[in-house]
Design a protein around this motif. Sequence first.
Motif, PDB file in Angstrom:
ATOM      1  N   ALA A 132     -33.895  77.288  61.442  1.00 19.40           N
ATOM      2  CA  ALA A 132     -32.513  77.780  61.480  1.00 19.40           C
ATOM      3  C   ALA A 132     -32.458  79.298  61.337  1.00 19.40           C
ATOM      4  O   ALA A 132     -31.650  79.968  61.994  1.00 19.40           O
ATOM      5  N   VAL A 133     -33.323  79.858  60.485  1.00 19.03           N
ATOM      6  CA  VAL A 133     -33.340  81.304  60.281  1.00 19.03           C
ATOM      7  C   VAL A 133     -33.939  82.004  61.492  1.00 19.03           C
ATOM      8  O   VAL A 133     -33.400  82.998  62.000  1.00 19.03           O
ATOM      9  N   LEU A 134     -35.081  81.495  61.992  1.00 19.39           N
ATOM     10  CA  LEU A 134     -35.759  82.167  63.101  1.00 19.39           C
ATOM     11  C   LEU A 134     -34.963  82.085  64.400  1.00 19.39           C
ATOM     12  O   LEU A 134     -35.131  82.927  65.277  1.00 19.39           O
ATOM     13  N   SER A 135     -34.109  81.084  64.531  1.00 16.77           N
ATOM     14  CA  SER A 135     -33.289  81.007  65.742  1.00 16.77           C
ATOM     15  C   SER A 135     -32.312  82.177  65.840  1.00 16.77           C
ATOM     16  O   SER A 135     -31.883  82.545  66.934  1.00 16.77           O
ATOM     17  N   GLU A 136     -31.981  82.774  64.704  1.00 14.89           N
ATOM     18  CA  GLU A 136     -31.073  83.924  64.690  1.00 14.89           C
ATOM     19  C   GLU A 136     -31.823  85.247  64.757  1.00 14.89           C
ATOM     20  O   GLU A 136     -31.205  86.297  64.986  1.00 14.89           O
ATOM     21  N   PHE A 137     -33.138  85.228  64.559  1.00 13.88           N
ATOM     22  CA  PHE A 137     -33.938  86.454  64.549  1.00 13.88           C
ATOM     23  C   PHE A 137     -35.175  86.236  65.429  1.00 13.88           C
ATOM     24  O   PHE A 137     -36.254  85.868  64.937  1.00 13.88           O
ATOM     25  N   PRO A 138     -35.057  86.415  66.745  1.00 10.21           N
ATOM     26  CA  PRO A 138     -36.170  86.147  67.668  1.00 10.21           C
ATOM     27  C   PRO A 138     -37.387  87.026  67.417  1.00 10.21           C
ATOM     28  O   PRO A 138     -38.524  86.582  67.632  1.00 10.21           O
ATOM     29  N   SER A 139     -37.192  88.276  66.990  1.00 12.36           N
ATOM     30  CA  SER A 139     -38.339  89.157  66.766  1.00 12.36           C
ATOM     31  C   SER A 139     -39.230  88.639  65.644  1.00 12.36           C
ATOM     32  O   SER A 139     -40.462  88.636  65.765  1.00 12.36           O
ATOM     33  N   ALA A 140     -38.626  88.179  64.564  1.00 16.41           N
ATOM     34  CA  ALA A 140     -39.418  87.613  63.468  1.00 16.41           C
ATOM     35  C   ALA A 140     -40.111  86.331  63.911  1.00 16.41           C
ATOM     36  O   ALA A 140     -41.247  86.063  63.509  1.00 16.41           O
ATOM     37  N   LYS A 141     -39.446  85.544  64.725  1.00 20.51           N
ATOM     38  CA  LYS A 141     -40.064  84.324  65.234  1.00 20.51           C
ATOM     39  C   LYS A 141     -41.282  84.647  66.094  1.00 20.51           C
ATOM     40  O   LYS A 141     -42.341  84.009  65.957  1.00 20.51           O
ATOM     41  N   ALA A 142     -41.168  85.662  66.956  1.00 18.52           N
ATOM     42  CA  ALA A 142     -42.309  86.042  67.799  1.00 18.52           C
ATOM     43  C   ALA A 142     -43.462  86.558  66.954  1.00 18.52           C
ATOM     44  O   ALA A 142     -44.634  86.239  67.225  1.00 18.52           O
ATOM     45  N   ALA A 143     -43.167  87.349  65.928  1.00 20.50           N
ATOM     46  CA  ALA A 143     -44.230  87.864  65.067  1.00 20.50           C
ATOM     47  C   ALA A 143     -44.928  86.745  64.314  1.00 20.50           C
ATOM     48  O   ALA A 143     -46.160  86.738  64.170  1.00 20.50           O
ATOM     49  N   LEU A 144     -44.157  85.784  63.831  1.00 14.79           N
ATOM     50  CA  LEU A 144     -44.749  84.666  63.105  1.00 14.79           C
ATOM     51  C   LEU A 144     -45.604  83.800  64.027  1.00 14.79           C
ATOM     52  O   LEU A 144     -46.699  83.355  63.643  1.00 14.79           O
ATOM     53  N   GLU A 145     -45.154  83.554  65.231  1.00 15.04           N
ATOM     54  CA  GLU A 145     -45.949  82.774  66.181  1.00 15.04           C
ATOM     55  C   GLU A 145     -47.225  83.514  66.573  1.00 15.04           C
ATOM     56  O   GLU A 145     -48.287  82.901  66.724  1.00 15.04           O
ATOM     57  N   ALA A 146     -47.141  84.822  66.768  1.00 16.35           N
ATOM     58  CA  ALA A 146     -48.335  85.600  67.094  1.00 16.35           C
ATOM     59  C   ALA A 146     -49.353  85.546  65.963  1.00 16.35           C
ATOM     60  O   ALA A 146     -50.562  85.399  66.204  1.00 16.35           O
ATOM     61  N   LYS A 147     -48.862  85.641  64.718  1.00  8.98           N
ATOM     62  CA  LYS A 147     -49.778  85.542  63.578  1.00  8.98           C
ATOM     63  C   LYS A 147     -50.396  84.158  63.503  1.00  8.98           C
ATOM     64  O   LYS A 147     -51.610  84.018  63.227  1.00  8.98           O
ATOM     65  N   GLY A 148     -49.627  83.131  63.786  1.00  6.46           N
ATOM     66  CA  GLY A 148     -50.161  81.771  63.774  1.00  6.46           C
ATOM     67  C   GLY A 148     -51.200  81.549  64.863  1.00  6.46           C
ATOM     68  O   GLY A 148     -52.225  80.894  64.635  1.00  6.46           O
ATOM     69  N   ARG A 149     -50.966  82.082  66.053  1.00  8.08           N
ATOM     70  CA  ARG A 149     -51.954  81.947  67.124  1.00  8.08           C
ATOM     71  C   ARG A 149     -53.254  82.672  66.777  1.00  8.08           C
ATOM     72  O   ARG A 149     -54.354  82.194  67.085  1.00  8.08           O
ATOM     73  N   GLU A 150     -53.109  83.808  66.124  1.00  7.80           N
ATOM     74  CA  GLU A 150     -54.308  84.552  65.708  1.00  7.80           C
ATOM     75  C   GLU A 150     -55.131  83.752  64.705  1.00  7.80           C
ATOM     76  O   GLU A 150     -56.368  83.698  64.790  1.00  7.80           O
ATOM     77  N   ILE A 151     -54.449  83.110  63.775  1.00  4.64           N
ATOM     78  CA  ILE A 151     -55.170  82.298  62.773  1.00  4.64           C
ATOM     79  C   ILE A 151     -55.818  81.083  63.435  1.00  4.64           C
ATOM     80  O   ILE A 151     -56.985  80.750  63.161  1.00  4.64           O
ATOM     81  N   LEU A 152     -55.090  80.407  64.308  1.00  2.23           N
ATOM     82  CA  LEU A 152     -55.647  79.237  64.989  1.00  2.23           C
ATOM     83  C   LEU A 152     -56.822  79.614  65.871  1.00  2.23           C
ATOM     84  O   LEU A 152     -57.811  78.864  65.961  1.00  2.23           O
ATOM     85  N   LEU A 153     -56.755  80.770  66.508  1.00  2.00           N
ATOM     86  CA  LEU A 153     -57.861  81.214  67.346  1.00  2.00           C
ATOM     87  C   LEU A 153     -59.094  81.504  66.514  1.00  2.00           C
ATOM     88  O   LEU A 153     -60.227  81.190  66.922  1.00  2.00           O
ATOM     89  N   GLY A 154     -58.907  82.074  65.350  1.00  2.00           N
ATOM     90  CA  GLY A 154     -60.041  82.326  64.464  1.00  2.00           C
ATOM     91  C   GLY A 154     -60.649  81.053  63.919  1.00  2.00           C
ATOM     92  O   GLY A 154     -61.849  81.006  63.630  1.00  2.00           O
ATOM     93  N   MET A 155     -59.851  80.005  63.762  1.00  2.00           N
ATOM     94  CA  MET A 155     -60.350  78.719  63.263  1.00  2.00           C
ATOM     95  C   MET A 155     -60.797  77.806  64.401  1.00  2.00           C
ATOM     96  O   MET A 155     -61.195  76.672  64.135  1.00  2.00           O
ATOM     97  N   ASP A 156     -60.738  78.290  65.636  1.00  2.00           N
ATOM     98  CA  ASP A 156     -61.128  77.511  66.811  1.00  2.00           C
ATOM     99  C   ASP A 156     -60.309  76.217  66.913  1.00  2.00           C
ATOM    100  O   ASP A 156     -60.834  75.158  67.267  1.00  2.00           O
TER     101      ASP A 156
END
Length: 513
Positions: free
Chosen positions: A412-436
């Motif tokens: 609900a919060v991220l739907s109102e703030f797309p920039s924060a949502k993009a940053a959080l998703e980018a950080k999550g992809r970085e972590i998942l990529l490091g964990m293969d």
Amino acid sequence: MVVPILYNWIILICRSCFPEVQQLHLALWLSLDYLSDLLYLLDIAVRLHTGFLEQGILVRDRAQMAQHYLRSAHLPWDVASVLPTDLLYLRLGLRVPAVRANRLLRTPRLFEALDRRETRTARPHAFRIARLMLYAFVAIHWYACAYYALSGAIGYGADAWVYPNHSRPGFARPLRQYLHSFYLATLVLATVGDTPAPQRPEELLFTAAGFLLAVLGLATVLGSVGSVVSSRSAAEAALYPDAERVRGYLRLHRVARRLETRVARWHQHLQLHQKVTNEQQALQHLPQPLRAEVAVSVHLATLRKVQLFQACERGLLEELVLRLRPQVYSPGEYVCRKGDIGREMYFIREGRLAVVGDDGRTQLAVLGEGLYFGEISIINIKGNRSGNRRTANIQSIGYSDLFCLSKEDLQAVLSEFPSAKAALEAKGREILLGMDKLDVKAVEEESARQREAEQRTGALEDALDVLQTKFARLLAELESSAFKLALRIERLEWQTQAWAGAGGEGPGAVPGQ
């Protein structure tokens, strides 16, 4: 009211220890009393520390406050309370304290000041007890003064109940007179007993009145103390979980002693370190904007330490603090386990947590204040092989104070703030990529599908625009044809009416003309 009593104590001690002070007593008393009256008048006339409400608006302008006070009903009573009746001491002497009875008109002001101070102090329960003790002290003081006056009316030393005769050594000193009267008044009003038996009717009536006052005072004290205790208990119950209820539940079900000890230590830690877990319940009566402001002032510094929110706008922080739920974890307790379904993410407010291996002993990393975890399982990251499952074991090293944010609230919060949502998703992809655990091929396929869908959407939008243009053109042509048809119909109607009028004149004509 209290200051004159304390001042009397000082004067009595000085007069008893230093006889030469007796000549200065009157001048000193009058100077201090008139100084206090002057300060009192300045306070009630100007009211530098307060204001008044006019149509819901707090007015602090001094001129308006002075006009408001001059029109109020308090002015006559305040003026009467500071009239210089002390000048009568010059004629009647210091033995007539009744000339200062007009000072009692300040009593409502005293109660008003105490009520306001109770609402502003940080410790209202302690202030209420101190206020109650003040009332008891003043009541004993007045009863002692009445006892000494009654003893003088009956005669000093007339019997064992009244004050001894001044001719006895030491009993003529003012300090001894006051302390003796104060002691007897304390015994009577405290219902301790061990007082001389009254002999005369006036003595019996005075003692009986003292006992009745003591009963009333005792009931007031017990009721006030009980109210303070119950209010404090209710306030603590609104902030902290009910430890007694949990303890009763554990004993009812015969939970292991070790687990019961852990629960007891957890409750003890909450109260000793003032860890509030029921913030929403404590602030539920506040308006929404004020509740948000209070939450931001309490938790803004903590959220600023989180790397993800250091560059975020204030609106995002206000939305987050209203949805964060504080949680406290005990030493060795697992916050989440690998493979569990993730429904929350966590922000570390205080304490340290360890990322441990599957054996539960190996520490892979240590998380400290300002970090966050658990966002991978509650964010829909494309290509996440774990889905919404936890990817690590998080264990509390000591007592850890965390903020919990549910998946629904985060979305609900991220739907109102797309920039924060993009940053959080980018950080999550970085972590998942490091964990293969990020399927790059699936991400590329998903990206290709998104691009294809965007292209199709664009083509459909273009086709829709063309259709809308054609439809608008056809609609304009239709309106033009309809307008032309209406003009032709109107012209035909006028011609039909003209022909009908010409045909009607022929049969009615006169022959030969």
